[in-house]
Scaffold this active site. Structure first.
Site, PDB file in Angstrom:
ATOM      1  N   ASP A 122       0.770  -1.267  -0.074  1.00 51.69           N
ATOM      2  CA  ASP A 122      -0.081  -0.055  -0.100  1.00 51.69           C
ATOM      3  C   ASP A 122       0.901   1.307   0.043  1.00 51.69           C
ATOM      4  O   ASP A 122       1.787   1.492   0.943  1.00 51.69           O
ATOM      5  CB  ASP A 122      -0.870   0.041   1.214  1.00 51.69           C
ATOM      6  CG  ASP A 122      -1.646   1.069   1.397  1.00 51.69           C
ATOM      7  OD1 ASP A 122      -1.618   1.999   0.561  1.00 51.69           O
ATOM      8  OD2 ASP A 122      -2.666   1.327   2.298  1.00 51.69           O
ATOM      9  N   LYS A 179      -4.646  11.475  -3.404  1.00 49.48           N
ATOM     10  CA  LYS A 179      -3.575  11.738  -2.330  1.00 49.48           C
ATOM     11  C   LYS A 179      -2.207  12.475  -3.027  1.00 49.48           C
ATOM     12  O   LYS A 179      -1.258  13.025  -2.406  1.00 49.48           O
ATOM     13  CB  LYS A 179      -3.168  10.503  -1.513  1.00 49.48           C
ATOM     14  CG  LYS A 179      -4.295  10.310  -0.618  1.00 49.48           C
ATOM     15  CD  LYS A 179      -3.850   9.122   0.595  1.00 49.48           C
ATOM     16  CE  LYS A 179      -5.061   8.672   1.014  1.00 49.48           C
ATOM     17  NZ  LYS A 179      -5.785   8.988   2.015  1.00 49.48           N
ATOM     18  N   CYS A 185      -8.552   5.780  10.477  1.00 49.03           N
ATOM     19  CA  CYS A 185      -8.896   4.105   9.879  1.00 49.03           C
ATOM     20  C   CYS A 185      -7.529   3.445  10.316  1.00 49.03           C
ATOM     21  O   CYS A 185      -7.128   2.672   9.544  1.00 49.03           O
ATOM     22  CB  CYS A 185      -9.003   4.589   8.328  1.00 49.03           C
ATOM     23  SG  CYS A 185     -10.075   5.573   7.847  1.00 49.03           S
TER      24      CYS A 185
HETATM   25  N1  PLP Z   1      -3.869   3.235   2.764  1.00 50.11           N
HETATM   26  C1  PLP Z   1      -3.348   4.437   3.268  1.00 50.11           C
HETATM   27  C2  PLP Z   1      -2.127   4.176   4.078  1.00 50.11           C
HETATM   28  C3  PLP Z   1      -4.082   5.435   3.508  1.00 50.11           C
HETATM   29  O1  PLP Z   1      -3.855   6.441   4.202  1.00 50.11           O
HETATM   30  C4  PLP Z   1      -5.513   5.536   2.783  1.00 50.11           C
HETATM   31  C5  PLP Z   1      -6.341   6.724   3.052  1.00 50.11           C
HETATM   32  O2  PLP Z   1      -6.130   7.419   4.013  1.00 50.11           O
HETATM   33  C6  PLP Z   1      -5.751   4.437   2.183  1.00 50.11           C
HETATM   34  C7  PLP Z   1      -5.047   3.313   2.024  1.00 50.11           C
HETATM   35  C8  PLP Z   1      -7.437   4.248   1.529  1.00 50.11           C
HETATM   36  O3  PLP Z   1      -7.232   5.264   0.514  1.00 50.11           O
HETATM   37  P1  PLP Z   1      -8.524   5.715  -0.297  1.00 50.11           P
HETATM   38  O4  PLP Z   1      -9.481   6.229   0.763  1.00 50.11           O
HETATM   39  O5  PLP Z   1      -8.264   6.862  -1.344  1.00 50.11           O
HETATM   40  O6  PLP Z   1      -8.942   4.556  -0.970  1.00 50.11           O
END
Ligand code: PLP
Length: 393
Positions: free
Chosen positions: A187, A213, A351
């Protein structure tokens, strides 16, 4: 200096929440408008001039993304975000994992790289395992090696935690995972905007990030997969454009990446993302990092001088973002005052509930940088934070 590229900063926002979503430079907004005004049609379907133009721009966007991470364009699947990209991979594994197989994730993972794997294990009967982080926020590699076994089929980790801000030793973990035959889902949702990400060096099997992002539109994300690894996945969604032939008796599927792009894709958003990547490339990560690191150092120095600030992890090991609490004051209360001062930060579990539980806290206040932030933003933030702390004393 770069603030001038972003119209939103004509208003006096102190925007320190780019880890949640970054602002968009005018170039990206102009590109979206001109695409809709002059080049828009559905892709891979029509043969009129507009359909051909739109398809060409959409496929060029795929190539731009591939070049950005040193992949091949066949290895790039457009999704609606990092979350969907990870779900796509995990949903396939949910069908192929068996009882006795294991999936290993870090306790620090964002829910997007945690819950899909947990659910895939529940559905398949496989075992969901986590490895820990050290008190300073770095991966506990001893624990990782202890948890990694010959039964591990997937290791799912982030290059840069959205709470701890530590750049993790991904290459090392990929090598160890591959030794036991596990695939690695990486990720890079946070790291992609702060450093050069090169799939050839990282050698991960799958990788995910979101456009929003990295100064692109929202509603677009990327799943990278090595060709062989992508071909091993089952289709995620079914419908138009992902098929080869459809008969009442049987359907055959298109080659990758089309197999994973069912229905009308986020066409303009892909074109907008490509524009954002070109914008970042033009500035270059050398300059971005030089500026961001300078501003970040000022932020950490200022926070260290404030009494009762308790960091999640070692503040000296962080890049681009920092999460902390002020002893005795709830982060939500601090945020109320910060918001009144026009300072945008993030408060909550970001999250990452298992990580907050690991550190024994329910929430934290996170400050995260984008390439537009300057030391004036930090001054205003620190002043507002001191005011907020004073209010609750
Ligand atoms: N992974 C990480 C480390 C994140 O910070 C985020 C979002 O904050 C995501 C995944 C998920 O991204 P999205 O909500 O754009 O799908």
């Amino acid at each position: 200096m770069l603030k001038k590229d972003f119209k939103i900063f004509e208003k006096d926002y102190v925007y320190l929440d780019s880890a949640a979503s970054a602002q968009k430079p005018q170039k990206v907004l102009d590109k979206l408008l001109s695409f809709y005004q002059s080049d828009y049609a559905n892709v891979h379907r029509g043969s009129c001039e507009l359909a051909l133009k739109a398809t060409k721009l959409y496929e060029e966007a795929r190539q731009t993304v591939a070049d950005f991470i040193r992949a091949d364009s066949k290895e790039i699947v457009f999704t609606k975000g990092a979350t969907e990209a990870i779900n796509l991979v995990a949903a396939s594994y949910a069908q192929t994992l068996k009882k006795g197989d294991e999936v290993l994730v870090c306790i620090a993972e964002h829910h997007a790289n945690f819950v899909p794997w947990q659910q895939a294990c529940i559905l398949s009967g496989a075992t969901f395992k986590t490895f820990n982080v050290l008190d300073d926020g770095r991966w506990d590699l001893n624990d990782f090696e202890k948890q990694l076994t010959k039964r591990t089929k997937v290791v799912a980790v982030a290059q840069l935690s959205n709470v701890l801000g530590v750049v993790n030793p991904v290459e090392k973990v990929v090598k160890l995972a591959h030794k036991v035959g596990a695939k690695v889902m990486l990720d890079v949702a946070q790291s992609i905007a702060h450093m050069s990400v090169d799939v050839k060096t990282l050698d991960c099997d799958y990788m995910a990030f979101s456009g929003h992002k990295i100064y692109g539109p929202n509603g677009i994300g990327v799943l990278y997969g090595k060709c062989k690894a992508l071909n091993e996945l089952k289709p995620y969604q079914f419908g138009g454009d992902m098929v080869d032939t459809v008969r009442v008796e049987k359907t055959t599927f298109a080659d990758v990446p089309a197999r994973f792009e069912a229905g009308t894709p986020p066409i303009a958003n892909a074109v907008g993302l490509a524009e954002a990547l070109k914008y970042v490339n033009k500035i270059g990560f050398a300059k971005i990092q030089k500026e961001e690191n300078g501003v970040f150092a000022t932020l950490i120095k200022g926070l260290k001088q404030i009494k009762n600030v308790e960091f999640l992890g070692n503040p000296d090991l962080k890049t681009g973002l920092v999460a902390f609490n002020v002893k005795g004051i709830h982060a939500d209360d601090l945020n109320l005052i910060l918001a009144k001062e026009n300072v945008c930060v993030r408060v909550g579990h970001h999250c990452a509930m298992p990580l907050h539980a690991r550190f024994g806290v329910k929430a934290s206040l996170r400050v995260s940088l984008g390439l537009y932030n300057d030391s004036k933003d930090i001054e205003k933030f620190l002043k507002a934070l001191k005011k907020a702390i004073g209010f609750f004393k």
